[in-house]
Design an enzyme around this catalytic site. Structure first.
Site, PDB file in Angstrom:
ATOM      1  N   ASP A  47       0.960  -1.031   0.273  1.00 55.74           N
ATOM      2  CA  ASP A  47       0.219  -0.163  -0.152  1.00 55.74           C
ATOM      3  C   ASP A  47       0.830   1.153   0.025  1.00 55.74           C
ATOM      4  OD1 ASP A  47      -1.510  -1.904   0.911  1.00 55.74           O
ATOM      5  OD2 ASP A  47      -2.371  -1.468   2.423  1.00 55.74           O
ATOM      6  N   GLU A 229     -10.551  -2.495   4.663  1.00 47.63           N
ATOM      7  CA  GLU A 229      -8.873  -2.038   4.969  1.00 47.63           C
ATOM      8  C   GLU A 229      -9.088  -0.443   4.245  1.00 47.63           C
ATOM      9  OE1 GLU A 229      -6.270  -6.097   4.715  1.00 47.63           O
ATOM     10  OE2 GLU A 229      -6.794  -5.281   2.918  1.00 47.63           O
TER      11      GLU A 229
HETATM   12  C1  FRU Z   1      -3.944  -3.600   3.164  1.00 46.79           C
HETATM   13  C2  FRU Z   1      -3.325  -3.839   4.020  1.00 46.79           C
HETATM   14  C3  FRU Z   1      -3.256  -3.393   4.896  1.00 46.79           C
HETATM   15  C4  FRU Z   1      -2.892  -3.332   5.973  1.00 46.79           C
HETATM   16  C5  FRU Z   1      -1.322  -3.482   4.943  1.00 46.79           C
HETATM   17  C6  FRU Z   1      -0.256  -4.751   5.734  1.00 46.79           C
HETATM   18  O1  FRU Z   1      -3.171  -4.514   1.806  1.00 46.79           O
HETATM   19  O2  FRU Z   1      -3.321  -5.558   4.799  1.00 46.79           O
HETATM   20  O3  FRU Z   1      -5.152  -2.933   5.819  1.00 46.79           O
HETATM   21  O4  FRU Z   1      -2.042  -1.951   7.574  1.00 46.79           O
HETATM   22  O5  FRU Z   1      -1.545  -4.255   4.075  1.00 46.79           O
HETATM   23  O6  FRU Z   1       1.084  -4.562   4.502  1.00 46.79           O
END
Ligand code: FRU
Length: 526
Positions: A47, A229
Site C-alpha cells: 500500500d 481496509e
Molecule cells: C492492505 C493491508 C493493510 C495493512 C497492510 C499491511 O493491503 O492489508 O490493511 O495495514 O496491508 O501491509
C-alpha cells in the site's frame, strides 16, 4: 540470482562512487519493470502510505519489506516527487519497534503545532499508522493492532517515534487498522478514520495525541465479501454545481467485483463525527473495475490554489501479489489520478471519476494523430503500432473514440499481441460492458486466479448510440484504461513473455467506426 548479483554490484558502486553508475539504470530495465510507474528499487512493496504534500514535494511512503520480494515485517519506504510522476527514492522512514511492525497509515502537516512537537522552522509532519505486533498475533491474542504516531521536523527526512505510543490502544478488535487523518475545518478537530473488520471507525482529537471515539459506519452498507481496509474521507465539489459532498473510500479484500482486492466508495455527508450515506444503501460503487488498484488513498495538504483531490493506489491484488513474475522487486503504484464527483441529473446518483493527472503530459514524446474516420470489421484490423514509419514501443498512451451510432459491432476494442510468442492482450467493449482480457496475455500460470477469466464492469455502461472515448496507458507490465474522461476505469497487470510487438483496433462481430486515434510515446521516468 543473476539480478541479485547485479543489484549487489550496483549498490556497491553507489556507495563507493558519487557518479551515477550505469548499472543502476540496467536494474530499472528488468523485463517487467514499469517505466512510467513508481516501483521500489528492490524488494517488496504494497500500500501507498502517508501521502502528504509539503514545500513543493509530494511525499509517498509505502508498505515495504526490505529483506525479501514477498510480504514480511513492514517498514515505511519513502520517495518524493515534484510532480507525482518522476520520483527520488529516499531511505526507509519508519522501522518496526517493540510495539510492532509499521502497517498502513497517513501523514499530515500540523500547521498550528497542535502536537507541540515543533522545534524550529518547519511545522511537524506527523505520520499516523497502525502497529502490528506479530508476537501478539502468534500467541493467539486479538489486540495486536494499535495506532501510533511519529513526527519529522525536517521535511520527512528523519523521524522521531512518539514515546507515548500507542495513541489508540486496542479495545479487543482483531482487525483495527489503517488510520487516515484529516483536519476537519468546521469542528476544528483532527478526525481519524480507520477500518475495523466490517466497519469504519471515526475518532476525533484536538492534538493528534488524545483521541476520542465518535462513531462506527458501514456494517450494513456496501460490499462485505471480505475485511475492510485503508479508508479515506474527503470533500469533493459536485462538478457543475456549487455544492460539496463527502466521499468515503473503503478498500476490501476479498470481495472486489472481479475478485480479490478492490476499492469501493460511498458518497454522503459528514459532520465531523458521523458519516451518512446519501446513495441508495443497497448500491455498491467501485472506484476501478480492474483487478489491480487497491488500498489507494489521497494526498493530504494539497494547496488550496491547486484544489485537486489526488490519488494513487497499489497496482496489485492480494490474490497473487506475492507471486507475480518480477525478479528483484514486487509491485508498482498506479498512475497518479485526480478524483471528481459527478451527479447524474436523471437518476440523482453520484459517481466518483478518476482521471490521470495532467503532469503525466511531461512524459509525452512522439505523438501521431489520425484525423479521419476508419472502420474495422470481422476480416480486417487497423494497425496503429507502425505509422508514419514509426514503431511504437511500450510505454505509450493510446487515445481513440469509437462512434457507436455508426457501428454494428457489439464486441470490439484494442489488441496488443506478439505473433512470435502467441501472447495476446485485449480490452474493449462487449455487449456494452468494458472488459479487459488477459487470459492469454503471456506469463499467467504463476497463480490460478490471475488469468482465469475476462474482467468486466458490473453493468452495461455504454449505450448503442454514443461516442466512447478511451484513454489507455500501456506500460511494460500494466494497463490503465480510462473511459469518457474517467467515467469509469480499469487497472490491470499483464506479463507478456517477450513484450507485445503489435497494436491494433479490432471488431469481432459486425463493424466498428472510430476516429481521433492518437498514439503518444512516453518517456521513462527513471
Ligand atoms: C492492505 C493491508 C493493510 C495493512 C497492510 C499491511 O493491503 O492489508 O490493511 O495495514 O496491508 O501491509
Amino acid at each position: 540470482m543473476k539480478y541479485g548479483l547485479l543489484l549487489l554490484f550496483a549498490l556497491t558502486l553507489i556507495s563507493c562512487s558519487k557518479e551515477q553508475p550505469a548499472l543502476v539504470f540496467e536494474l530499472q530495465e528488468e523485463q517487467y519493470r514499469p517505466q512510467i510507474h513508481f516501483t521500489p528499487e528492490a524488494n517488496w512493496m504494497n500500500d501507498p502510505n502517508g501521502m502528504v504534500y509539503y514545500e513543493g514535494e509530494y511525499h509517498l511512503f509505502y508498505q515495504y519489506y526490505p529483506d525479501s520480494t514477498v510480504w514480511g515485517p513492514m517498514h515505511w519506504g519513502h520517495a518524493v516527487s515534484k510532480d507525482m510522476v518522476t520520483w527520488e527514492r529516499l531511505p526507509i522512514a519508519l522501522y518496526p519497534d517493540s510495539l510492532g511492525d509499521i502497517f498502513s497509515g497517513s501523514a499530515v502537516i500540523d500547521w498550528n503545532n497542535t502536537t507541540g512537537f515543533q522545534d524550529g522552522e518547519h511545522p511537524p509532519m506527523v505520520a499516523i499508522f497502525t502497529q502490528h505486533l506479530m508476537e501478539g498475533e502468534r500467541s493467539g491474542r486479538i489486540d495486536f493492532q494499535t495506532q501510533g504516531i511519529a513526527y519529522s521536523l525536517d521535511k520527512g527526512r528523519t523521524w522521531t517515534v512518539y514515546d507515548g505510543n500507542p495513541v489508540i490502544p486496542n479495545p479487543g478488535i482483531k482487525d483495527f487498522r489503517d488510520p487516515k487523518v484529516i483536519w476537519h475545518e468546521e469542528s476544528e478537530k483532527w478526525v481519524m478514520v480507520f477500518a475495523a473488520g466490517d466497519r469504519i471507525k471515526f475518532y476525533t482529537s484536538p492534538n493528534l495525541i488524545d483521541w476520542q471515539f465518535e462513531s462506527d459506519y458501514g456494517m450494513e452498507e456496501g460490499a462485505h465479501g471480505g475485511v475492510w481496509e485503508c479508508p479515506d474521507i474527503f470533500k469533493l465539489r459536485i462538478e457543475g454545481e456549487d455544492r460539496e459532498k463527502w466521499v468515503l473510500l473503503v478498500s476490501i479484500n476479498p470481495g472486489a467485483p472481479n475478485g480479490g482486492s478492490g476499492t469501493q466508495y460511498f458518497v454522503g455527508d459528514f459532520d465531523g463525527k458521523t458519516f451518512t450515506n446519501s446513495q441508495y444503501p443497497e448500491r455498491t460503487s467501485w472506484l476501478d473495475y480492474g483487478r489491480d488498484n487497491y488500498a489507494g488513498v489521497t494526498w493530504s495538504d494539497i494547496p488550496e490554489e491547486d484544489g485537486r483531490r489526488l490519488f494513487i493506489g497499489w497496482m496489485s491484488n492480494w490474490d497473487y501479489a506475492q507471486v507475480v513474475p518480477t525478479e528483484e522487486w514486487r509491485s508498482a503504484m498506479t498512475l497518479p489520478r485526480s478524483l471528481h464527483l459527478k451527479r447524474n441529473d436523471q437518476t440523482g446518483v453520484y459517481s466518483v471519476e478518476s482521471r490521470p493527472v495532467k503532469e503525466l503530459e511531461s512524459l509525452e514524446s512522439d505523438k501521431i494523430e489520425m484525423k479521419y474516420n476508419a472502420k474495422v470489421g470481422k476480416n480486417n484490423v487497423y494497425r496503429f503500432d507502425q505509422r508514419n514509419d514509426k514503431q511504437f514501443q511500450l510505454p505509450y498512451k493510446l487515445e481513440v473514440t469509437f462512434d457507436l451510432s455508426e457501428s454494428s459491432s457489439k464486441y470490439f476494442g484494442v489488441r496488443l499481441d506478439n505473433p512470435e510468442t502467441g501472447d495476446v492482450y485485449e480490452l474493449g467493449f462487449k455487449d456494452g460492458r468494458l472488459f479487459s482480457d488477459r487470459t492469454k496475455s503471456g506469463n499467467t500460470d504463476f497463480e490460478e486466479r490471475f488469468a482465469k477469466e475476462i474482467h468486466y464492469t458490473q453493468t452495461r455502461n455504454i449505450s448503442d448510440d454514443q461516442k466512447v472515448e478511451l484513454e489507455v496507458f500501456f506500460d511494460h507490465s500494466s494497463v490503465e484504461i480510462f473511459v469518457n474522461k474517467g467515467e469509469f476505469s480499469m487497472t490491470e497487470l499483464y506479463f507478456p513473455k517477450q513484450g507485445y510487438m503489435r497494436g491494433m483496433i479490432f471488431s469481432k462481430e459486425g463493424e466498428v467506426t472510430f476516429n481521433g486515434l492518437t498514439t503518444t510515446s512516453l518517456k521513462s521516468i527513471w
